[in-house]
Scaffold this active site. Structure first.
Site, PDB file in Angstrom:
ATOM      1  N   HIS A  69      -2.830  -0.671   3.509  1.00 54.63           N
ATOM      2  CA  HIS A  69      -3.027  -1.151   3.028  1.00 54.63           C
ATOM      3  C   HIS A  69      -3.669  -1.035   1.447  1.00 54.63           C
ATOM      4  O   HIS A  69      -5.031   0.180   1.534  1.00 54.63           O
ATOM      5  CB  HIS A  69      -4.183  -2.055   3.202  1.00 54.63           C
ATOM      6  N   ARG A 125      -1.130 -13.065  -0.108  1.00 54.36           N
ATOM      7  CA  ARG A 125      -1.197 -13.732   1.580  1.00 54.36           C
ATOM      8  C   ARG A 125      -1.594 -14.637   1.250  1.00 54.36           C
ATOM      9  O   ARG A 125      -2.837 -15.298   1.206  1.00 54.36           O
ATOM     10  CB  ARG A 125      -1.493 -13.096   2.261  1.00 54.36           C
ATOM     11  N   HIS A 152      -5.933  -9.384  -0.147  1.00 55.87           N
ATOM     12  CA  HIS A 152      -4.574  -9.672  -0.346  1.00 55.87           C
ATOM     13  C   HIS A 152      -4.063 -10.769  -1.087  1.00 55.87           C
ATOM     14  O   HIS A 152      -3.036 -11.894  -1.079  1.00 55.87           O
ATOM     15  CB  HIS A 152      -3.547 -10.132   1.226  1.00 55.87           C
ATOM     16  N   GLU A 174      -7.002   1.205   7.117  1.00 49.54           N
ATOM     17  CA  GLU A 174      -5.608   1.081   6.998  1.00 49.54           C
ATOM     18  C   GLU A 174      -4.687   1.940   6.297  1.00 49.54           C
ATOM     19  O   GLU A 174      -4.730   1.565   5.138  1.00 49.54           O
ATOM     20  CB  GLU A 174      -5.229  -0.403   7.327  1.00 49.54           C
ATOM     21  N   ASP A 233       0.535  -4.569   1.503  1.00 45.65           N
ATOM     22  CA  ASP A 233       0.803  -3.061   3.179  1.00 45.65           C
ATOM     23  C   ASP A 233       2.214  -2.761   2.507  1.00 45.65           C
ATOM     24  O   ASP A 233       2.951  -3.799   2.387  1.00 45.65           O
ATOM     25  CB  ASP A 233       0.550  -3.949   4.009  1.00 45.65           C
TER      26      ASP A 233
END
Ligand SMILES: C[C@@H](N)C(=O)N[C@H](C)C(=O)O
Ligand SMILES: [Zn+2]
Length: 206
Positions: free
Chosen positions: A188, A73, A117, A185, A124
């Site tokens: 993740h 990311r 990320h 999460e 994810d």
């Protein structure tokens, strides 16, 4: 290209992994395409990328495929998330993505200001199965991707036994290849040990 030499495009290593990058289009918690995403590509640092291919092989042997929503990311995407988070007047995606939490509580637990990320070892994802027409569809994990809510926490008691088993299957497949889940999460995972611990990459995904 700006892609670091030790990053791989996962689809180049495994053509059958389902890549559906969530922040490329507008159907995400920001409600708009996110800065830095210009192509539907999953880049990861090569240790994580190669480990993910092993997970895909194990998943396929059991009739599943991996279904990916985010990989590397760009830091500019995280900065975009932070601008969105600071704009408390914009609650246009609340009903879908954080119905039970105040927007000003999301950063820290559910959305990181400095994200794994951006270091290239975090992904994810979920598991998918083929429907009668042969199309891959994500299986029921008890809460959808990026539902920022206690129901998305690992071990949430409010989901069915079958949904718990699905989460456990994903976690055990990922763990076998060295990925550790994030307790907040279920989708993740970070490959261990992450190669980069201090560096936050910012090349555009294109
Ligand atoms: C935003 C969500 N998909 C996610 O990845 N959250 C963690 C905490 C992160 O931003 O690194
Ligand atoms: Zn994540």
């Amino acid at each position: 290209s700006d892609v670091p030499a030790d990053f791989n495009d996962v689809s180049q290593l495994s053509a059958d992994i389902q890549v559906h990058m969530a922040y490329l289009g507008g159907n995400n918690f920001v409600g708009a395409p996110v800065d830095g995403y210009k192509a539907n590509k999953c880049y990861l640092q090569q240790n994580a990328a190669k480990a993910l291919v092993k997970v895909q092989q194990a998943a396929m042997a059991n009739g599943y495929s991996l279904w990916i929503w985010d990989c590397y990311r760009p830091q500019r995407a995280v900065d975009h998330f932070m601008r969105w988070a600071a704009d408390l007047a914009d609650t246009s995606t609340k009903a879908e993505f954080y119905p039970n939490l105040a927007k000003d509580t999301l950063v820290g637990g559910y959305i990181a200001e400095k994200s794994g990320h951006s270091r290239g070892s975090t992904v994810d994802l979920t598991l998918a199965r083929q429907n009668a027409s042969g199309q891959w569809q994500p299986i029921d994990m008890g809460s959808p991707f990026d539902l920022f809510d206690p129901i998305s926490n690992v071990g949430a008691a409010s989901i069915t036994k079958r949904q718990q088993e699905h989460r456990q299957l994903l976690e055990s497949l990922m763990l076998s290849a060295g990925f550790k889940v994030y307790n907040m999460e279920w989708w993740h995972f970070t490959h261990q040990p992450p190669v980069y611990t201090e560096q936050y990459f910012d090349f555009v995904i294109q």
